[in-house]
Design an enzyme around this catalytic site. Sequence first.
Site, PDB file in Angstrom:
ATOM      1  N   HIS A 186       0.823  -1.217   0.000  1.00  0.00           N
ATOM      2  CA  HIS A 186       0.000   0.000   0.000  1.00  0.00           C
ATOM      3  C   HIS A 186       0.855   1.264   0.000  1.00  0.00           C
ATOM      4  CE1 HIS A 186      -3.874  -2.133   1.455  1.00  0.00           C
ATOM      5  NE2 HIS A 186      -3.844  -2.006   0.158  1.00  0.00           N
ATOM      6  N   CYS A 485       1.395  -9.070 -18.730  1.00  0.00           N
ATOM      7  CA  CYS A 485       0.626  -8.145 -17.893  1.00  0.00           C
ATOM      8  C   CYS A 485       1.204  -8.055 -16.485  1.00  0.00           C
ATOM      9  CB  CYS A 485      -0.850  -8.559 -17.827  1.00  0.00           C
ATOM     10  SG  CYS A 485      -1.142 -10.137 -17.025  1.00  0.00           S
TER      11      CYS A 485
END
Length: 560
Positions: A186, A485
């Site tokens: 985060h 990806c």
Amino acid sequence: MTTLTGVGVSPGIGVGPAYVLSYEAAVPSPEARHGGDAAAERARAEAALERVAADLEERGARAGGEARDILDAQAMMARDPGLTAEVARLVDGGTGAARAIYEAFGRYREALAGAGGYLGERVADLDDVRDRAVAVLEGRPLPGVPVRAAEPYVLVARDLAPADTALLSRDVVAAFVTEQGGPTSHTAILARAMGVPAVVACPGATSIAAGTRTLVDGTGGLVRAEPSGSEVAEARAAAAARQAGLAAATGPGATSDGRPVPLLANIGGPRDLAAALEHGAEGVGLYRTEFLFLDRASAPGEEEQEAAYQEVLDAFPGGRVVVRTLDAGADKPLAFLPPQAEEPNPALGERGIRLSRAHPEIMNVQLAALARAASRSSARLQVMAPMVATAEEAAWFAAACAEAGLPSAGVMVEVPSAALRAADLAAVVDFLSLGTNDLAQYAFAADRQLGALTALHDPWQPGLLDLVALAVEGAGEHGTPCGVCGEAAADPALACVLVGLGVASLSMSAPALPAVRAVLSRHSREQCVLAARAARAAASATEARTAARAHLPGLAELAL
């Protein structure tokens, strides 16, 4: 002067006095007991957890954006029924409220850390909820950092919880530096959203003395204490030149000799569209749909899902949007499904397509919602399944997509068996997409949450590049495109290597797109091929990176 090295996760140069977050959470005594009124003690514990949850939600509402989503999810941890029940059980046995919360969260923490993946990265968030609740019960100040300062400071910590950073801005913080964390922590996510330079996984960072003027290079991953004026000027000049070079490259991704390389964005939902469009994404290469399903008591209905998919499709009229079906189970359990049997190694458990096969009703609703959204959009929808290991699984998924009326079905290559037998998979689906993070984890038998094993997760590992080459070659036997990806595509030099290996498209976090576009535009396909050969011939990740860069002079031109 001290120079430390970590992982740059948010580009740019930040300079300011170090604010070293040294909050040490109190550990309630193992002998702590309550006075005998278990009901009153349970009420105290529940009130403390609710106060923490409400505070996190309030901070999220003030912060808005991605920070709000993260803090709302953290508040749900404080209200988790399983944790509350475990706290009550401990209190009923005589344990004091603070110690009961500490122990209950500790047991859950071990489970998350062992799970790895999405939940493994939430350990810091869980610790923060625990520490805040214990602080409330013991009447101590909650953890926190200054939200105002005479000049922007460099925030240094072992790790940072979302609540520490959500209310900060570029006017307050010049950069983030943490000893722990990774590119998907985060701290990294919020730093990129704020546009603040950040370096994580930087050993020794908290040894920097508070107040020390510190230079942070979020591109190169360097942290320098007490830099000279000339060093700061050089770093800023290099950053300015880099930015000018990036801005000069516009339009669709392509090599200098005109070979198209579609540059796509990885997103978690509609909230990420603004950044993708701002940075020139040509479409979406990975739509992580699990964020629609996690942290909720019931599965999202077809209409709710359709709306979320429709918004993304409409943002790229005529463009390509690749949606990954639900990637949950094991390390990302779903509250609305029956509890799975305990798995000794969740990373190798029933997850991804395995969970979809066990609960086809969940996937069928998702495919129906995708088909309805696609029927109302001009975007080219492609749907892929995660964690596919065999051609039989790939064929099952392709048949399910066809039955739902979806025109293009693909699979992710995340486990070595899929890379080794890519030709078999390519024979039954329309495209392949390499997920380099998980592919490295399984190829090197190295949990990506363990800091001690970070080197094995370097995407420059020649063994990983060999697997990429095998997958591309296998897909090519059937003329099936194979893209990447994984966030390996976000490294401009490695992006060139991937193109040299024959990768058809590159998808990454939106802020990385300009640098990759600029570097590709400065190199021919032949240079990319030579760089790829040199990297695969090397014996280590470090040697591979150095060998490849020798064939990519445009990197030096952009100061990358």
